[in-house]
Write a protein that holds these residues in place. Structure first.
Motif, PDB file in Angstrom:
ATOM      1  N   LYS A 177      67.280  17.231 -29.486  1.00 21.00           N
ATOM      2  CA  LYS A 177      67.338  16.092 -28.569  1.00 21.00           C
ATOM      3  C   LYS A 177      67.432  16.520 -27.110  1.00 21.00           C
ATOM      4  CE  LYS A 177      69.418  12.679 -31.696  1.00 21.00           C
ATOM      5  NZ  LYS A 177      70.593  11.815 -31.925  1.00 21.00           N
ATOM      6  N   PHE A 178      68.129  17.612 -26.858  1.00 22.51           N
ATOM      7  CA  PHE A 178      68.390  17.999 -25.475  1.00 22.51           C
ATOM      8  C   PHE A 178      67.959  19.427 -25.151  1.00 22.51           C
ATOM      9  CE2 PHE A 178      71.486  14.782 -26.717  1.00 22.51           C
ATOM     10  CZ  PHE A 178      71.255  13.817 -25.746  1.00 22.51           C
ATOM     11  N   TYR A 179      67.303  20.073 -26.062  1.00 22.57           N
ATOM     12  CA  TYR A 179      66.851  21.451 -25.830  1.00 22.57           C
ATOM     13  C   TYR A 179      65.422  21.582 -26.320  1.00 22.57           C
ATOM     14  CZ  TYR A 179      66.556  26.558 -26.469  1.00 22.57           C
ATOM     15  OH  TYR A 179      66.169  27.880 -26.444  1.00 22.57           O
ATOM     16  N   PHE A 180      64.540  22.002 -25.425  1.00 20.54           N
ATOM     17  CA  PHE A 180      63.134  22.200 -25.768  1.00 20.54           C
ATOM     18  C   PHE A 180      62.685  23.530 -25.198  1.00 20.54           C
ATOM     19  CE2 PHE A 180      62.367  17.903 -27.260  1.00 20.54           C
ATOM     20  CZ  PHE A 180      63.405  17.197 -26.668  1.00 20.54           C
ATOM     21  N   SER A 181      62.133  24.381 -26.043  1.00 17.36           N
ATOM     22  CA  SER A 181      61.768  25.715 -25.581  1.00 17.36           C
ATOM     23  C   SER A 181      60.531  26.234 -26.300  1.00 17.36           C
ATOM     24  CB  SER A 181      62.940  26.683 -25.812  1.00 17.36           C
ATOM     25  OG  SER A 181      62.631  27.971 -25.323  1.00 17.36           O
ATOM     26  N   ARG A 182      59.546  26.631 -25.534  1.00 15.29           N
ATOM     27  CA  ARG A 182      58.344  27.272 -26.068  1.00 15.29           C
ATOM     28  C   ARG A 182      58.569  28.777 -26.086  1.00 15.29           C
ATOM     29  NH1 ARG A 182      54.376  26.116 -29.206  1.00 15.29           N
ATOM     30  NH2 ARG A 182      53.879  24.201 -28.047  1.00 15.29           N
ATOM     31  N   ARG A 229      81.147  27.769 -18.951  1.00 15.90           N
ATOM     32  CA  ARG A 229      80.424  26.716 -19.646  1.00 15.90           C
ATOM     33  C   ARG A 229      79.543  27.276 -20.746  1.00 15.90           C
ATOM     34  NH1 ARG A 229      75.205  23.890 -18.668  1.00 15.90           N
ATOM     35  NH2 ARG A 229      75.387  21.797 -19.530  1.00 15.90           N
ATOM     36  N   TRP A 230      78.708  28.271 -20.415  1.00 15.17           N
ATOM     37  CA  TRP A 230      77.749  28.784 -21.387  1.00 15.17           C
ATOM     38  C   TRP A 230      78.409  29.691 -22.424  1.00 15.17           C
ATOM     39  CZ3 TRP A 230      73.324  26.526 -22.085  1.00 15.17           C
ATOM     40  CH2 TRP A 230      72.822  25.728 -21.045  1.00 15.17           C
ATOM     41  N   ARG A 231      79.539  30.286 -22.091  1.00 18.94           N
ATOM     42  CA  ARG A 231      80.278  31.047 -23.099  1.00 18.94           C
ATOM     43  C   ARG A 231      80.715  30.126 -24.228  1.00 18.94           C
ATOM     44  NH1 ARG A 231      85.296  31.303 -24.332  1.00 18.94           N
ATOM     45  NH2 ARG A 231      85.910  30.136 -22.475  1.00 18.94           N
ATOM     46  N   ARG A 232      81.174  28.932 -23.879  1.00 24.42           N
ATOM     47  CA  ARG A 232      81.588  27.966 -24.898  1.00 24.42           C
ATOM     48  C   ARG A 232      80.380  27.470 -25.694  1.00 24.42           C
ATOM     49  NH1 ARG A 232      84.412  25.876 -20.511  1.00 24.42           N
ATOM     50  NH2 ARG A 232      83.009  24.074 -20.431  1.00 24.42           N
ATOM     51  N   ILE A 233      79.303  27.179 -24.991  1.00 22.62           N
ATOM     52  CA  ILE A 233      78.123  26.661 -25.680  1.00 22.62           C
ATOM     53  C   ILE A 233      77.596  27.667 -26.690  1.00 22.62           C
ATOM     54  CG2 ILE A 233      75.693  26.011 -25.356  1.00 22.62           C
ATOM     55  CD1 ILE A 233      76.496  24.684 -22.740  1.00 22.62           C
ATOM     56  N   TYR A 234      77.592  28.953 -26.326  1.00 28.81           N
ATOM     57  CA  TYR A 234      77.043  29.986 -27.206  1.00 28.81           C
ATOM     58  C   TYR A 234      78.073  30.552 -28.181  1.00 28.81           C
ATOM     59  CZ  TYR A 234      72.955  30.031 -24.122  1.00 28.81           C
ATOM     60  OH  TYR A 234      71.842  29.673 -23.409  1.00 28.81           O
ATOM     61  N   ASP A 235      79.230  29.922 -28.276  1.00 27.96           N
ATOM     62  CA  ASP A 235      80.270  30.351 -29.208  1.00 27.96           C
ATOM     63  C   ASP A 235      80.353  29.329 -30.337  1.00 27.96           C
ATOM     64  OD1 ASP A 235      82.473  31.169 -30.606  1.00 27.96           O
ATOM     65  OD2 ASP A 235      83.867  31.097 -28.910  1.00 27.96           O
ATOM     66  N   ASP A 236      79.877  29.715 -31.522  1.00 26.93           N
ATOM     67  CA  ASP A 236      79.856  28.782 -32.649  1.00 26.93           C
ATOM     68  C   ASP A 236      81.241  28.277 -33.021  1.00 26.93           C
ATOM     69  OD1 ASP A 236      77.139  29.011 -32.832  1.00 26.93           O
ATOM     70  OD2 ASP A 236      77.182  30.573 -34.377  1.00 26.93           O
ATOM     71  N   GLN A 238      76.184  19.532 -25.498  1.00 24.13           N
ATOM     72  CA  GLN A 238      76.332  20.987 -25.536  1.00 24.13           C
ATOM     73  C   GLN A 238      76.144  21.539 -26.941  1.00 24.13           C
ATOM     74  OE1 GLN A 238      80.227  21.155 -23.708  1.00 24.13           O
ATOM     75  NE2 GLN A 238      79.367  21.641 -21.697  1.00 24.13           N
ATOM     76  N   LYS A 239      76.633  20.818 -27.940  1.00 26.28           N
ATOM     77  CA  LYS A 239      76.431  21.250 -29.323  1.00 26.28           C
ATOM     78  C   LYS A 239      74.950  21.243 -29.679  1.00 26.28           C
ATOM     79  CE  LYS A 239      80.903  19.731 -31.192  1.00 26.28           C
ATOM     80  NZ  LYS A 239      81.576  18.772 -32.108  1.00 26.28           N
ATOM     81  N   ASP A 240      74.245  20.238 -29.187  1.00 23.26           N
ATOM     82  CA  ASP A 240      72.814  20.159 -29.455  1.00 23.26           C
ATOM     83  C   ASP A 240      72.080  21.326 -28.791  1.00 23.26           C
ATOM     84  OD1 ASP A 240      70.545  18.155 -30.413  1.00 23.26           O
ATOM     85  OD2 ASP A 240      69.945  18.937 -28.453  1.00 23.26           O
TER      86      ASP A 240
END
Length: 330
Positions: free
Chosen positions: A317-322, A113-120, A129-131
């Protein structure tokens, strides 16, 4: 990126108990108005932007409608989707150790899952996932800029420990700029992917003084050595409050000059959003997400002798990180 102060509309309640079954009406979760999907969720009521990871599962926003749920039914749903029970079940299947269950997840389904997300270049990802991909990339860009911009920020020859390197999103650009990177991850599949991506990237470049990072498949607690800089991005989310101090202390013990860390802050508003997401777990929602109070994280770092020099955030929209940068006083 400077903190924003523009208020965004708060989401209206999407699930509410109906007085009687006859008056209960289905309410779409994807239509305008009270839709959670239409709200950017970037500020809380005091107007100060906060950061948090995405907590809503991928299938949640795609639901056509959800019928009004009575109190008894809601309690039953909450019990059936209790994240603590799911966490205990995962840990039990891994011999009672939660981090071992996380390692198992990221060796299999989680890795894919995360390999796809982190592959542009990967196209087989949905809008959520794109977000998340875009948000993660922004956090990486900020960390790279902090380490490489300015006359006094040369990364050439700097030793860096990228704890929780994933597929190499931060490791690769730092190494290509001349840093001596040790990249570790609890997942051997992630480490192998990061190494493969680095070799592909370095083969396409012309840098003569680039050194291949040292890739290590190990948990954070087993890391050893001393480094000029330690980075740990989007990893703290896997550590509960009772493990946080030990985790931050471990990172602190490895770093000699600078520490860069990102996390999802704990606020009443984002705790609510997280709980809503846990009521509708998707098939790939297999690990527990932990929020941490920003003032507590900073207090820990200060007690360990660090000075917070920079703060920033990423909010999609779906990712928030300090993200925080801390340095040792000279």
């Amino acid at each position: 990126m400077a903190d924003m102060t523009t208020k965004s509309p708060r989401p209206a309640t999407a699930l509410r108990a109906a007085p009687t079954p006859r008056r209960c009406r289905a309410q779409s979760l994807s239509r305008p108005g009270p839709s959670m999907a239409s709200v950017p969720w970037r500020t809380h009521r005091r107007g100060r932007v906060v950061a948090a990871r995405s907590f809503l599962p991928e299938g949640f926003l795609g639901a056509a409608s959800v019928a009004c749920i009575g109190t008894a039914a809601f309690v039953a749903l909450r019990s059936a989707t209790d994240p603590e029970k799911r966490r205990q079940k995962m840990a039990s299947e891994a011999g009672g150790v939660e981090m071992k269950s996380i390692a198992s997840y990221f060796e299999g389904e989680g890795f894919q899952r995360w390999r796809r997300i982190y592959d542009d270049g990967a196209e087989d990802v949905n809008d959520v996932q794109k977000d998340i991909r875009d948000g993660h990339a922004q956090t990486i860009e900020k960390a790279v800029a902090w380490l490489t911009s300015g006359a006094t920020e040369s990364i050439q020859g700097t030793t860096v420990c990228d704890a929780g390197c994933g597929t190499g999103s931060l490791t690769i650009p730092l190494a290509l700029k001349g840093a001596k990177v040790t990249a570790s991850d609890i997942s051997s599949a992630m480490v192998s992917e990061a190494q493969s991506r680095f070799r592909t990237s370095s083969a396409n470049g012309s840098q003569a003084d680039v050194t291949e990072p040292t890739f290590i498949a190990t948990d954070l607690e087993s890391l050893t050595g001393k480094y000029d800089v330690v980075t740990c991005l989007d990893v703290v989310i896997h550590y509960p409050d009772d493990k946080l101090r030990d985790m931050v202390g471990k990172l602190s013990s490895l770093a000699e000059k600078k520490l860069i860390i990102s996390f999802a802050p704990k606020t009443p508003y984002y705790s609510f959003l997280k709980r809503v997401g846990e009521l509708f777990p998707g098939p790939s929602k297999a690990t527990r997400a932990y929020l941490h109070a920003e003032d507590e994280v900073e207090a820990m770092l200060q007690q360990m002798g660090w000075i917070i020099t920079r703060r920033d955030m990423t909010a999609t929209k779906f990712y928030f990180s300090r993200i925080l940068e801390a340095v040792k006083p000279t």
